[in-house]
Design a protein around this motif. Structure first.
Motif, PDB file in Angstrom:
ATOM      1  N   VAL A  50       0.890  -1.291   0.173  1.00  0.00           N
ATOM      2  CA  VAL A  50       0.143  -0.084  -0.084  1.00  0.00           C
ATOM      3  C   VAL A  50       0.863   1.304   0.228  1.00  0.00           C
ATOM      4  N   CYS A  51       1.657   1.438  -1.183  1.00  0.00           N
ATOM      5  CA  CYS A  51       3.241   2.640  -1.254  1.00  0.00           C
ATOM      6  C   CYS A  51       2.258   4.053  -1.381  1.00  0.00           C
ATOM      7  N   PRO A 112      -6.878  -3.292   4.470  1.00  0.00           N
ATOM      8  CA  PRO A 112      -5.653  -4.531   4.009  1.00  0.00           C
ATOM      9  C   PRO A 112      -5.221  -4.430   2.571  1.00  0.00           C
ATOM     10  N   PRO A 113      -4.801  -4.350   1.486  1.00  0.00           N
ATOM     11  CA  PRO A 113      -4.213  -5.232   0.452  1.00  0.00           C
ATOM     12  C   PRO A 113      -5.043  -6.533   0.441  1.00  0.00           C
ATOM     13  N   ARG A 114      -6.224  -6.651  -0.719  1.00  0.00           N
ATOM     14  CA  ARG A 114      -6.257  -8.098  -1.330  1.00  0.00           C
ATOM     15  C   ARG A 114      -5.358  -9.006  -1.713  1.00  0.00           C
TER      16      ARG A 114
END
Length: 116
Positions: A50-51, A112-114
């Protein structure tokens, strides 16, 4: 037999390609990490994907917090010393599942990223 303490909250800090690097200016990343570590166990992670939300911090519930329904809380853009202190205060109060986060942390909450 020595008494074992229940697992405390843990703090995961992203420190790879964007988070914790000079790409995020105006913050002493080492001091932030040390400040977290003075209050709770800290795990340094490589990229959490998640930059665009650097610096990313994940507060993981303690064993008691998880038993009470707490889940990891992802926070992004944690680039202000006050945000760091708000997270520390929440962790000291019990963290996810045991203590509601300060309202100000709603501004930092991210999904949160998937993962495929």
């Amino acid at each position: 037999m020595p008494e074992t303490k229940p697992a405390p909250c843990r703090i995961v800090v992203c420190r790879d390609c964007c988070c914790g690097t000079p790409k995020v200016t105006g913050i002493n990343h080492a001091a932030q990490t040390a400040r977290f570590a003075a209050s709770a166990p800290v795990r340094i992670s490589d990229c959490l994907d998640v930059c665009d939300q650097a610096n990313v911090v994940v507060v993981q519930p303690s064993a008691a917090g998880r038993a009470a329904g707490g889940r990891p809380v992802w926070l992004g853009l944690v680039n202000d010393p006050d945000a760091t202190e708000d997270i520390i205060g929440w962790v000291r109060a019990g963290g996810p599942g045991l203590s509601p986060p300060p309202d100000i942390l709603d501004l930092y909450a991210i999904d949160p990223p998937r993962r495929p």
